[in-house]
Design a protein around this motif. Structure first.
Motif, PDB file in Angstrom:
ATOM      1  N   ARG A  13       0.956   2.324  -3.674  1.00  0.00           N
ATOM      2  CA  ARG A  13       0.983   1.134  -2.977  1.00  0.00           C
ATOM      3  C   ARG A  13       2.231   0.384  -2.505  1.00  0.00           C
ATOM      4  O   ARG A  13       2.610   0.046  -1.430  1.00  0.00           O
ATOM      5  CB  ARG A  13       0.000  -0.129  -3.468  1.00  0.00           C
ATOM      6  N   ASP A  34      -2.599  -3.213   7.807  1.00  0.00           N
ATOM      7  CA  ASP A  34      -3.708  -2.530   6.995  1.00  0.00           C
ATOM      8  C   ASP A  34      -2.710  -2.181   5.554  1.00  0.00           C
ATOM      9  O   ASP A  34      -3.432  -2.209   4.498  1.00  0.00           O
ATOM     10  CB  ASP A  34      -3.804  -1.194   7.621  1.00  0.00           C
ATOM     11  N   ILE A  35      -1.294  -2.002   5.658  1.00  0.00           N
ATOM     12  CA  ILE A  35      -0.638  -1.602   4.644  1.00  0.00           C
ATOM     13  C   ILE A  35      -0.318  -2.664   3.461  1.00  0.00           C
ATOM     14  O   ILE A  35      -0.512  -2.762   2.437  1.00  0.00           O
ATOM     15  CB  ILE A  35       0.957  -1.031   4.936  1.00  0.00           C
ATOM     16  N   GLN A  36      -0.216  -3.981   4.582  1.00  0.00           N
ATOM     17  CA  GLN A  36      -0.074  -5.235   3.581  1.00  0.00           C
ATOM     18  C   GLN A  36      -1.353  -5.522   2.817  1.00  0.00           C
ATOM     19  O   GLN A  36      -1.411  -6.048   1.569  1.00  0.00           O
ATOM     20  CB  GLN A  36       0.333  -6.456   4.600  1.00  0.00           C
ATOM     21  N   GLN A  37      -2.356  -5.289   3.334  1.00  0.00           N
ATOM     22  CA  GLN A  37      -3.803  -5.533   2.679  1.00  0.00           C
ATOM     23  C   GLN A  37      -3.811  -4.644   1.504  1.00  0.00           C
ATOM     24  O   GLN A  37      -4.408  -4.824   0.435  1.00  0.00           O
ATOM     25  CB  GLN A  37      -4.993  -5.397   3.682  1.00  0.00           C
ATOM     26  N   GLU A  38      -3.584  -3.241   1.803  1.00  0.00           N
ATOM     27  CA  GLU A  38      -3.620  -2.344   0.599  1.00  0.00           C
ATOM     28  C   GLU A  38      -2.553  -2.593  -0.596  1.00  0.00           C
ATOM     29  O   GLU A  38      -3.032  -2.552  -1.722  1.00  0.00           O
ATOM     30  CB  GLU A  38      -3.240  -1.049   1.067  1.00  0.00           C
ATOM     31  N   LEU A  77      -1.856   3.816  11.372  1.00  0.00           N
ATOM     32  CA  LEU A  77      -2.100   2.614  10.358  1.00  0.00           C
ATOM     33  C   LEU A  77      -1.505   1.453  10.763  1.00  0.00           C
ATOM     34  O   LEU A  77      -0.059   1.657  11.580  1.00  0.00           O
ATOM     35  CB  LEU A  77      -1.650   2.830   8.871  1.00  0.00           C
ATOM     36  N   SER A  78      -1.646   0.203  10.655  1.00  0.00           N
ATOM     37  CA  SER A  78      -0.876  -0.866  11.168  1.00  0.00           C
ATOM     38  C   SER A  78      -0.015  -1.372   9.811  1.00  0.00           C
ATOM     39  O   SER A  78      -0.524  -1.309   8.729  1.00  0.00           O
ATOM     40  CB  SER A  78      -1.765  -2.023  11.591  1.00  0.00           C
ATOM     41  N   ARG A  79       0.855  -2.215   9.925  1.00  0.00           N
ATOM     42  CA  ARG A  79       1.500  -2.941   9.056  1.00  0.00           C
ATOM     43  C   ARG A  79       0.489  -4.039   8.056  1.00  0.00           C
ATOM     44  O   ARG A  79       0.666  -3.932   6.862  1.00  0.00           O
ATOM     45  CB  ARG A  79       2.778  -3.748   9.430  1.00  0.00           C
TER      46      ARG A  79
END
Length: 65
Positions: free
Chosen positions: A29, A49-53, A45-47
């Motif tokens: 992560r 999406d990655i922030q949520q993960e 993917l979006s930023r």
């Protein structure tokens, strides 16, 4: 499997296996969060999406659901 990566998903039957898996999730992560916007775009993917993960707890294992 990429160099330097190891799969501990099948070793989670033991307490040590759980710790290894949680560490690997945390590490992955963090690595995702460091990807460039261009790389994320290439991956679809979006930023956000990655922030949520990246904000998921280390014990929140998508393979255990």
């Amino acid at each position: 499997m990429m160099k330097g990566h190891f799969n501990v998903a099948h070793h989670t039957a033991s307490p040590l296996g759980h710790l290894l898996r949680w560490y690997e999730l945390h590490r992955q992560r963090e690595e995702l969060a460091r990807l460039s916007d261009a790389t994320l775009h290439d991956l679809g993917l979006s930023r956000a999406d990655i922030q949520q993960e990246a904000e998921r707890h280390f014990w929140d294992d998508p393979l255990r659901k």
